[in-house]
Write a protein that holds these residues in place. Structure first.
Motif, PDB file in Angstrom:
ATOM      1  N   GLN A  92     -53.534  38.550 -13.287  1.00  0.00           N
ATOM      2  CA  GLN A  92     -53.345  38.672 -14.723  1.00  0.00           C
ATOM      3  C   GLN A  92     -51.867  38.736 -15.080  1.00  0.00           C
ATOM      4  OE1 GLN A  92     -57.253  40.958 -16.269  1.00  0.00           O
ATOM      5  NE2 GLN A  92     -55.697  42.290 -15.434  1.00  0.00           N
ATOM      6  N   VAL A  93     -51.526  38.161 -16.213  1.00  0.00           N
ATOM      7  CA  VAL A  93     -50.148  38.224 -16.701  1.00  0.00           C
ATOM      8  C   VAL A  93     -49.918  39.525 -17.462  1.00  0.00           C
ATOM      9  CG1 VAL A  93     -50.590  37.072 -18.910  1.00  0.00           C
ATOM     10  CG2 VAL A  93     -48.337  36.848 -17.829  1.00  0.00           C
ATOM     11  N   SER A  94     -51.002  40.145 -17.962  1.00  0.00           N
ATOM     12  CA  SER A  94     -50.921  41.411 -18.681  1.00  0.00           C
ATOM     13  C   SER A  94     -51.948  42.393 -18.140  1.00  0.00           C
ATOM     14  CB  SER A  94     -51.180  41.206 -20.180  1.00  0.00           C
ATOM     15  OG  SER A  94     -50.177  40.418 -20.780  1.00  0.00           O
ATOM     16  N   GLU A  95     -51.524  43.661 -18.037  1.00  0.00           N
ATOM     17  CA  GLU A  95     -52.446  44.683 -17.556  1.00  0.00           C
ATOM     18  C   GLU A  95     -51.917  46.057 -17.916  1.00  0.00           C
ATOM     19  OE1 GLU A  95     -54.635  46.128 -13.422  1.00  0.00           O
ATOM     20  OE2 GLU A  95     -52.939  44.737 -13.343  1.00  0.00           O
ATOM     21  N   LYS A  96     -52.824  46.915 -18.388  1.00  0.00           N
ATOM     22  CA  LYS A  96     -52.519  48.315 -18.675  1.00  0.00           C
ATOM     23  C   LYS A  96     -51.278  48.475 -19.556  1.00  0.00           C
ATOM     24  CE  LYS A  96     -54.877  49.838 -14.517  1.00  0.00           C
ATOM     25  NZ  LYS A  96     -54.795  50.541 -13.213  1.00  0.00           N
ATOM     26  N   GLY A  97     -51.156  47.590 -20.546  1.00  0.00           N
ATOM     27  CA  GLY A  97     -50.076  47.722 -21.511  1.00  0.00           C
ATOM     28  C   GLY A  97     -48.773  47.059 -21.128  1.00  0.00           C
ATOM     29  N   TYR A  98     -48.749  46.329 -20.019  1.00  0.00           N
ATOM     30  CA  TYR A  98     -47.522  45.658 -19.581  1.00  0.00           C
ATOM     31  C   TYR A  98     -47.779  44.161 -19.407  1.00  0.00           C
ATOM     32  CZ  TYR A  98     -45.718  50.329 -18.782  1.00  0.00           C
ATOM     33  OH  TYR A  98     -45.309  51.625 -18.963  1.00  0.00           O
ATOM     34  N   THR A  99     -46.759  43.375 -19.721  1.00  0.00           N
ATOM     35  CA  THR A  99     -46.873  41.920 -19.659  1.00  0.00           C
ATOM     36  C   THR A  99     -45.675  41.323 -18.948  1.00  0.00           C
ATOM     37  OG1 THR A  99     -48.121  41.809 -21.727  1.00  0.00           O
ATOM     38  CG2 THR A  99     -47.022  39.792 -21.028  1.00  0.00           C
ATOM     39  N   LEU A 100     -45.938  40.372 -18.059  1.00  0.00           N
ATOM     40  CA  LEU A 100     -44.871  39.632 -17.392  1.00  0.00           C
ATOM     41  C   LEU A 100     -44.508  38.439 -18.274  1.00  0.00           C
ATOM     42  CD1 LEU A 100     -43.009  38.896 -15.036  1.00  0.00           C
ATOM     43  CD2 LEU A 100     -44.981  37.816 -13.911  1.00  0.00           C
ATOM     44  N   ASP A 101     -43.317  38.465 -18.843  1.00  0.00           N
ATOM     45  CA  ASP A 101     -42.836  37.400 -19.721  1.00  0.00           C
ATOM     46  C   ASP A 101     -41.871  36.528 -18.915  1.00  0.00           C
ATOM     47  OD1 ASP A 101     -41.854  35.773 -21.689  1.00  0.00           O
ATOM     48  OD2 ASP A 101     -41.043  37.368 -22.955  1.00  0.00           O
ATOM     49  N   LEU A 102     -42.412  35.447 -18.352  1.00  0.00           N
ATOM     50  CA  LEU A 102     -41.614  34.558 -17.512  1.00  0.00           C
ATOM     51  C   LEU A 102     -40.843  33.580 -18.404  1.00  0.00           C
ATOM     52  CD1 LEU A 102     -41.051  33.877 -14.508  1.00  0.00           C
ATOM     53  CD2 LEU A 102     -42.900  32.207 -14.649  1.00  0.00           C
ATOM     54  N   GLU A 103     -39.526  33.767 -18.499  1.00  0.00           N
ATOM     55  CA  GLU A 103     -38.710  32.905 -19.350  1.00  0.00           C
ATOM     56  C   GLU A 103     -38.465  31.547 -18.706  1.00  0.00           C
ATOM     57  OE1 GLU A 103     -35.167  34.995 -20.390  1.00  0.00           O
ATOM     58  OE2 GLU A 103     -36.226  36.598 -21.462  1.00  0.00           O
ATOM     59  N   THR A 104     -38.400  31.521 -17.378  1.00  0.00           N
ATOM     60  CA  THR A 104     -38.232  30.264 -16.645  1.00  0.00           C
ATOM     61  C   THR A 104     -39.605  29.807 -16.179  1.00  0.00           C
ATOM     62  OG1 THR A 104     -36.063  30.997 -15.865  1.00  0.00           O
ATOM     63  CG2 THR A 104     -37.043  29.113 -14.745  1.00  0.00           C
ATOM     64  N   THR A 105     -40.140  28.777 -16.792  1.00  0.00           N
ATOM     65  CA  THR A 105     -41.478  28.313 -16.429  1.00  0.00           C
ATOM     66  C   THR A 105     -41.451  27.009 -15.639  1.00  0.00           C
ATOM     67  OG1 THR A 105     -41.681  27.143 -18.535  1.00  0.00           O
ATOM     68  CG2 THR A 105     -42.509  29.410 -18.438  1.00  0.00           C
ATOM     69  N   ARG A 106     -40.277  26.376 -15.562  1.00  0.00           N
ATOM     70  CA  ARG A 106     -40.160  25.115 -14.828  1.00  0.00           C
ATOM     71  C   ARG A 106     -38.785  25.034 -14.170  1.00  0.00           C
ATOM     72  NH1 ARG A 106     -42.207  19.905 -14.761  1.00  0.00           N
ATOM     73  NH2 ARG A 106     -43.786  20.432 -16.309  1.00  0.00           N
ATOM     74  N   VAL A 107     -38.773  24.601 -12.912  1.00  0.00           N
ATOM     75  CA  VAL A 107     -37.533  24.339 -12.184  1.00  0.00           C
ATOM     76  C   VAL A 107     -37.649  22.959 -11.558  1.00  0.00           C
ATOM     77  CG1 VAL A 107     -37.107  26.793 -11.703  1.00  0.00           C
ATOM     78  CG2 VAL A 107     -38.407  25.414 -10.065  1.00  0.00           C
ATOM     79  N   THR A 108     -36.556  22.485 -10.977  1.00  0.00           N
ATOM     80  CA  THR A 108     -36.576  21.202 -10.272  1.00  0.00           C
ATOM     81  C   THR A 108     -36.544  21.459  -8.772  1.00  0.00           C
ATOM     82  OG1 THR A 108     -35.415  20.091 -12.082  1.00  0.00           O
ATOM     83  CG2 THR A 108     -35.380  19.007  -9.925  1.00  0.00           C
ATOM     84  N   ALA A 109     -37.494  20.908  -8.058  1.00  0.00           N
ATOM     85  CA  ALA A 109     -37.576  21.120  -6.615  1.00  0.00           C
ATOM     86  C   ALA A 109     -36.297  20.647  -5.938  1.00  0.00           C
ATOM     87  CB  ALA A 109     -38.776  20.379  -6.047  1.00  0.00           C
ATOM     88  N   GLY A 110     -35.814  21.460  -4.985  1.00  0.00           N
ATOM     89  CA  GLY A 110     -34.627  21.088  -4.224  1.00  0.00           C
ATOM     90  C   GLY A 110     -33.309  21.372  -4.913  1.00  0.00           C
ATOM     91  N   ARG A 111     -33.349  21.950  -6.106  1.00  0.00           N
ATOM     92  CA  ARG A 111     -32.123  22.286  -6.827  1.00  0.00           C
ATOM     93  C   ARG A 111     -32.096  23.777  -7.155  1.00  0.00           C
ATOM     94  NH1 ARG A 111     -31.561  17.558 -11.467  1.00  0.00           N
ATOM     95  NH2 ARG A 111     -31.583  15.744 -10.054  1.00  0.00           N
ATOM     96  N   PRO A 112     -30.973  24.452  -6.909  1.00  0.00           N
ATOM     97  CA  PRO A 112     -30.883  25.877  -7.257  1.00  0.00           C
ATOM     98  C   PRO A 112     -31.101  26.070  -8.758  1.00  0.00           C
ATOM     99  CG  PRO A 112     -29.076  25.227  -5.819  1.00  0.00           C
ATOM    100  CD  PRO A 112     -29.748  23.956  -6.253  1.00  0.00           C
ATOM    101  N   SER A 113     -31.899  27.056  -9.100  1.00  0.00           N
ATOM    102  CA  SER A 113     -32.180  27.377 -10.496  1.00  0.00           C
ATOM    103  C   SER A 113     -32.149  28.886 -10.673  1.00  0.00           C
ATOM    104  CB  SER A 113     -33.552  26.847 -10.920  1.00  0.00           C
ATOM    105  OG  SER A 113     -33.651  25.454 -10.726  1.00  0.00           O
ATOM    106  N   ASP A 114     -31.903  29.325 -11.885  1.00  0.00           N
ATOM    107  CA  ASP A 114     -31.894  30.746 -12.188  1.00  0.00           C
ATOM    108  C   ASP A 114     -33.260  31.131 -12.736  1.00  0.00           C
ATOM    109  OD1 ASP A 114     -30.713  33.253 -12.315  1.00  0.00           O
ATOM    110  OD2 ASP A 114     -30.122  33.009 -14.406  1.00  0.00           O
ATOM    111  N   LEU A 115     -33.991  31.937 -11.992  1.00  0.00           N
ATOM    112  CA  LEU A 115     -35.313  32.387 -12.414  1.00  0.00           C
ATOM    113  C   LEU A 115     -35.146  33.673 -13.224  1.00  0.00           C
ATOM    114  CD1 LEU A 115     -38.393  31.970 -12.221  1.00  0.00           C
ATOM    115  CD2 LEU A 115     -38.355  33.367 -10.155  1.00  0.00           C
ATOM    116  N   ARG A 116     -35.617  33.655 -14.475  1.00  0.00           N
ATOM    117  CA  ARG A 116     -35.435  34.784 -15.379  1.00  0.00           C
ATOM    118  C   ARG A 116     -36.790  35.236 -15.944  1.00  0.00           C
ATOM    119  NH1 ARG A 116     -30.381  35.415 -17.656  1.00  0.00           N
ATOM    120  NH2 ARG A 116     -31.290  36.001 -19.670  1.00  0.00           N
ATOM    121  N   PHE A 117     -36.941  36.566 -16.095  1.00  0.00           N
ATOM    122  CA  PHE A 117     -38.171  37.102 -16.668  1.00  0.00           C
ATOM    123  C   PHE A 117     -37.920  38.505 -17.212  1.00  0.00           C
ATOM    124  CE2 PHE A 117     -38.106  38.424 -12.264  1.00  0.00           C
ATOM    125  CZ  PHE A 117     -38.580  39.721 -12.280  1.00  0.00           C
ATOM    126  N   VAL A 118     -38.855  38.964 -18.019  1.00  0.00           N
ATOM    127  CA  VAL A 118     -38.807  40.299 -18.603  1.00  0.00           C
ATOM    128  C   VAL A 118     -40.194  40.917 -18.474  1.00  0.00           C
ATOM    129  CG1 VAL A 118     -38.471  41.636 -20.732  1.00  0.00           C
ATOM    130  CG2 VAL A 118     -37.005  39.664 -20.256  1.00  0.00           C
TER     131      VAL A 118
END
Length: 332
Positions: free
Chosen positions: A72-98
């Motif tokens: 689940q993305v949400s449970e017991k009053g908390y939610t994972l808000d993934l700001e980075t939903t897509r990256v390019t394979a083989g390239r460094p990317s900054d994964l961000r979430f709240v």
């Protein structure tokens, strides 16, 4: 409008619809491959869930059975808000979430577990690529870490944490991540009682059973000799994560004993008590530290009906050795 004209118009509309769907499909790239690692404390086993598609909560805290986590993305009053939903394979990317609370505010206070406030697992849908990461948190509650995923496809991101509030429970929330690029699927490696990791050999003994706690012992050796000087990593000699094939239900188990307790030896054996959420096939990822480096060994195991074997062969023990797949992927 005559019948011939109506049929021609319908065919044109249908072709346009399929053309649009094909274009969208080509712009999205599915699942992944490759491999690698995770953490520790008073973590427990996940308990049986009704079926591989059922959704449940996190899986830590003592030794009482709990539902499978990460579904689940949400449970017991908390939610994972993934700001980075897509990256390019083989390239460094900054994964961000709240992580947000039930009022939508970013969570900025966490309990430390296994030396970290939050543990981040990134795994491909085919369970070949695996990363155990420890992102940095900004003052505003935004977490970030560089990632470099080797192959295109679908991934699942797991945030494992405990909010810093009274009686807060450990949670594992999950969200989907896509890596774009040419996609070449891989089959899940066959069950095997041994795995190779960076020149180390790890042997798995024991059974993963649904609904029943079972002992799993992993023995680490190198060049044919037992490794007896494992180093503590995040407060333990080893960390084990299990992901169920299909829906990637998450199970993080804690080793029996810990460094400095007067009884736990620094290898070669690392033992765990684990309970599978259900019957099925699982991928186990063991992290251990030696020579100043963290290594990850990966296993495929099958959990059968509790207390019973299948008609063909026992399904709750690893099959004879097959082709080894090494894991890679720690990040801090």
């Amino acid at each position: 409008m005559n019948a011939g004209l109506r049929i021609t118009t319908f065919a044109a509309a249908l072709a346009a619809t399929f053309g649009t769907a094909y274009g969208v499909g080509k712009s999205l790239d599915p699942v992944v491959e490759d491999s690698a690692s995770p953490r520790h404390e008073s973590h427990s086993e996940a308990s049986p869930s009704p079926s591989p598609s059922s959704e449940g909560g996190g899986g830590h805290g003592g030794h009482e059975a709990e539902p499978a986590g990460g579904l689940q993305v949400s449970e017991k009053g908390y939610t994972l808000d993934l700001e980075t939903t897509r990256v390019t394979a083989g390239r460094p990317s900054d994964l961000r979430f709240v992580v947000r609370d039930d009022s939508g505010r970013a969570v900025t206070a966490y309990q430390r577990e296994h030396d970290k406030e939050l543990h981040l697992i990134v795994a491909s849908r085919d369970l070949i690529t695996y990363r155990h990461l420890h992102p940095a948190r900004a003052a505003d509650g935004t977490w970030s870490i560089p990632v470099d995923l080797p192959r295109a496809g679908g991934y699942r991101v797991f945030a494992d944490f405990t909010p810093a509030r009274k009686n807060a429970e450990n949670l594992t929330l999950g969200a989907d991540l896509a890596a774009s690029g040419p996609y070449a699927p891989k089959d899940l490696p066959a069950p095997d009682a041994t795995a190779e990791a960076d020149g180390y050999e790890v042997a798995l003994d024991g059974a993963l059973r649904p609904g029943t706690a079972g002992d799993l012992t992993l023995k680490v050796s190198r060049n044919g000799k037992p490794v007896t000087d494992l180093q503590p990593y995040l407060g333990a000699y080893g960390h084990l994560v299990a992901l169920r094939s299909g829906d990637l239900a998450y199970l993080h188990v804690h080793p029996n004993g810990e460094p400095g307790d007067g009884t736990t030896e620094p290898g070669p054996d690392i033992s765990f008590a684990a309970t599978a959420p259900s019957t099925g096939t699982y991928r186990l990822f063991l992290d251990f530290k030696h020579g100043g480096e963290v290594h990850t060994a990966a296993f495929t195991v099958r959990a059968g009906a509790a207390g019973a074997a299948s008609d063909d062969e026992p399904t709750d023990v690893p099959a004879p050795p097959a082709t080894h797949e090494s894991s890679d992927g720690h990040g801090h």
